[in-house]
Design an enzyme around this catalytic site. Structure first.
Site, PDB file in Angstrom:
ATOM      1  CG  HIS A  70      46.750 -10.533  18.328  1.00  0.00           C
ATOM      2  ND1 HIS A  70      46.297 -11.558  17.526  1.00  0.00           N
ATOM      3  CD2 HIS A  70      46.218 -10.766  19.554  1.00  0.00           C
ATOM      4  CE1 HIS A  70      45.545 -12.378  18.216  1.00  0.00           C
ATOM      5  NE2 HIS A  70      45.464 -11.920  19.464  1.00  0.00           N
TER       6      HIS A  70
ATOM      7  CB  CYS B  79      43.342 -10.319  21.640  1.00  0.00           C
ATOM      8  SG  CYS B  79      44.524 -10.564  22.977  1.00  0.00           S
TER       9      CYS B  79
END
Length: 167
Positions: free
Chosen positions: A130, A142
């Site tokens: 992201h 992430c």
């Protein structure tokens, strides 16, 4: 095709290099990953689909499946719930992450196929690529990068692309 994210802040693939950030808990062997530990799981992960905020960005140019987000979209992170590590609709009374955020981090989300075949309760959910926070602070596990770099990488990716998180 394979792209690799490294703890030294480099995300690279064929003819492509960008700055990235990984989990605040470092990189761990995938079998040692646990829900909420802030670690990124080492390994090579397929891409499942790309979510995007249609009110903020155009559909990304990519050969991958694209899904426009809505304010009712979430991701279950309650380890012992039957929908653990799955996309859910809100309201959802169990622990979850909202995908429609006030900041811009989830304006583009690339779902990685981590802990989904099969899903192992408690071994980590929602491992995404992201957009990074403006200060490039570490993530909850992430891979994050500049919006422009993420969009440029998506243009190169195909359904067979693997995302490697390395030590």
């Amino acid at each position: 095709m394979k792209f690799t994210a490294r703890p030294n802040g480099k995300f690279s693939g064929p003819g492509f290099t960008a700055r990235c950030v990984l989990g605040k808990g470092g990189v761990v062997v995938a079998g040692q990953k646990r829900e909420g530990d802030g670690a990124s799981p080492a390994g090579s992960w397929p891409i499942r689909r790309v979510f995007y905020r249609p009110d903020r960005v155009a559909p990304p140019k990519t050969a991958l499946e694209k899904v426009p987000l809505t304010p009712d979209d979430g991701w279950c992170d309650e380890a012992h719930h039957p929908l653990y590590n799955l996309f859910v609709s809100l309201p959802f009374k169990h622990s979850h992450e909202k995908l429609w955020r006030d900041d811009h981090v989830y304006d583009v989300i690339v779902e990685l196929g981590y802990n989904d075949d099969p899903i192992v309760p408690g071994h980590g959910s929602a491992i995404f690529m992201h957009i990074a926070q403006p200060d490039f602070r570490p993530t909850e596990g992430c891979i994050a990068m500049e919006k422009e770099d993420l969009l440029a990488a998506l243009e190169m990716m195909t359904p067979d692309t693997l995302i490697e998180i390395s030590f």
